[in-house]
Design a protein around this motif. Sequence first.
Motif, PDB file in Angstrom:
ATOM      1  N   GLN A   1     -78.680 -47.957  15.450  1.00  0.00           N
ATOM      2  CA  GLN A   1     -77.329 -47.749  14.930  1.00  0.00           C
ATOM      3  C   GLN A   1     -76.520 -49.046  14.965  1.00  0.00           C
ATOM      4  OE1 GLN A   1     -75.444 -44.213  16.390  1.00  0.00           O
ATOM      5  NE2 GLN A   1     -73.390 -44.882  15.836  1.00  0.00           N
TER       6      GLN A   1
ATOM      7  N   ARG B   1     -73.099 -47.454   5.896  1.00  0.00           N
ATOM      8  CA  ARG B   1     -72.185 -46.363   5.592  1.00  0.00           C
ATOM      9  C   ARG B   1     -72.483 -45.118   6.434  1.00  0.00           C
ATOM     10  NH1 ARG B   1     -70.324 -45.954   0.272  1.00  0.00           N
ATOM     11  NH2 ARG B   1     -70.025 -43.719   0.704  1.00  0.00           N
ATOM     12  N   ALA B   2     -73.720 -44.932   6.824  1.00  0.00           N
ATOM     13  CA  ALA B   2     -74.108 -43.771   7.644  1.00  0.00           C
ATOM     14  C   ALA B   2     -75.080 -44.240   8.709  1.00  0.00           C
ATOM     15  CB  ALA B   2     -74.731 -42.686   6.769  1.00  0.00           C
TER      16      ALA B   2
ATOM     17  N   ASN C   1     -76.424 -41.560  11.280  1.00  0.00           N
ATOM     18  CA  ASN C   1     -77.326 -40.599  10.659  1.00  0.00           C
ATOM     19  C   ASN C   1     -78.661 -41.238  10.305  1.00  0.00           C
ATOM     20  OD1 ASN C   1     -78.192 -38.207   9.585  1.00  0.00           O
ATOM     21  ND2 ASN C   1     -76.486 -37.947   8.180  1.00  0.00           N
ATOM     22  N   THR C   2     -78.609 -42.458   9.762  1.00  0.00           N
ATOM     23  CA  THR C   2     -79.833 -43.163   9.397  1.00  0.00           C
ATOM     24  C   THR C   2     -80.675 -43.487  10.631  1.00  0.00           C
ATOM     25  OG1 THR C   2     -78.699 -44.135   7.485  1.00  0.00           O
ATOM     26  CG2 THR C   2     -80.750 -45.180   8.204  1.00  0.00           C
TER      27      THR C   2
ATOM     28  N   VAL D   1     -72.659 -37.013  15.510  1.00  0.00           N
ATOM     29  CA  VAL D   1     -72.703 -37.343  14.081  1.00  0.00           C
ATOM     30  C   VAL D   1     -72.339 -36.083  13.289  1.00  0.00           C
ATOM     31  CG1 VAL D   1     -74.135 -38.163  12.183  1.00  0.00           C
ATOM     32  CG2 VAL D   1     -74.455 -39.102  14.485  1.00  0.00           C
TER      33      VAL D   1
ATOM     34  N   GLU E   1     -72.455 -35.171  10.184  1.00  0.00           N
ATOM     35  CA  GLU E   1     -73.395 -34.635   9.200  1.00  0.00           C
ATOM     36  C   GLU E   1     -74.524 -33.830   9.825  1.00  0.00           C
ATOM     37  OE1 GLU E   1     -71.383 -38.277   7.647  1.00  0.00           O
ATOM     38  OE2 GLU E   1     -72.462 -37.746   9.488  1.00  0.00           O
TER      39      GLU E   1
ATOM     40  N   ARG F   1     -80.057 -39.556   1.582  1.00  0.00           N
ATOM     41  CA  ARG F   1     -78.770 -40.167   1.940  1.00  0.00           C
ATOM     42  C   ARG F   1     -78.639 -41.552   1.310  1.00  0.00           C
ATOM     43  NH1 ARG F   1     -79.352 -38.849   6.584  1.00  0.00           N
ATOM     44  NH2 ARG F   1     -80.466 -40.676   7.325  1.00  0.00           N
TER      45      ARG F   1
END
Length: 315
Positions: free
Chosen positions: A71, A84-85, A88-89, A154, A156, A207
């Motif tokens: 992260q 941007r994410a 999540n990634t 997170v 999402e 995503r």
Amino acid sequence: MIASSVIVLGLVRTPLQSFLPVLEAPPARQPRVLHPAHRMSLALPSCAASGFWTTAVAGGCTGLLGQLGFQALFERSSDPVLNRAAGNTAHSLVAAAYCLFATVFGVAGWCFSTFGCTSTAAGRVLAPLGCVRWLGAFAFGIIALWDIPTCFAVKELRKPSFLLHHFAMAAVGGLGAYYCPTYYGLFFLGVVEASSVPLSVYEGLERASEIAGEGTSAAEEERCARLKRWRDAAQAVATAAFLFTRLYLFTRVTFFEFWPDALAVLPTMAAGGARNTVRFLLGASAAFVALQFFWFGQIVQQVFVDKWLARKEAA
């Protein structure tokens, strides 16, 4: 983490003819004896009951370090697809890595290792295996200390079905590994994770393609198209892997192997934690089968209904 051509037919212990009919009960089991030329010397990680919490903490720390490290790396990237994410990634990447590890571990034990306990129902359900305890403890730690906290952190990932699955997996992995670390753990904690690897890849590409689609330059549009092609390929693999591993194999092993064995040995077990755990695992395995079919309904809706109707209307 939390519902393929990559999966080999070696995951099943029954001959190819047993695929038809799909859920036909397998013949009476005989002890699995590999030909001497096919024997493998596999030194799977193992732990005693006293090492459960140490292994669990190690698993949790592994997941957390991976999450925080990736992260931080993605947040520093200038690429919007990554920054941007970032959380999540990073979660998708750590999940794919763990599921691949668990799959290799489970397949190595379930398909290629020989255990003297597997010749009887009592041995398959009651005989403790140190490698299963280690895998269950590691899974419990990585779910309880990394997966669940990350899902809450997170936005999402705060999906009720995912959280329910993660809490249930933590309970199954923890109780099963501590009180009843038996042969079937290699399948339920290891082999079935094969379908989660392409799923994690698909989620990451989905995503990434959405973020890349916001670009307006020719290079960004080309990149978006390329990501969508990869996404669709990963989705096809993930769908095939889910159907084979989660619907077919999971249902077959649960109701035609684990349940008959567990029900046969329950009357002979003394009251206590092990007997209660076997009862819990009977119910949990059936609930997980129901969850697989719930996810299958979502796959049908997303892949075969929504996309097919969208293409038809567009035409």
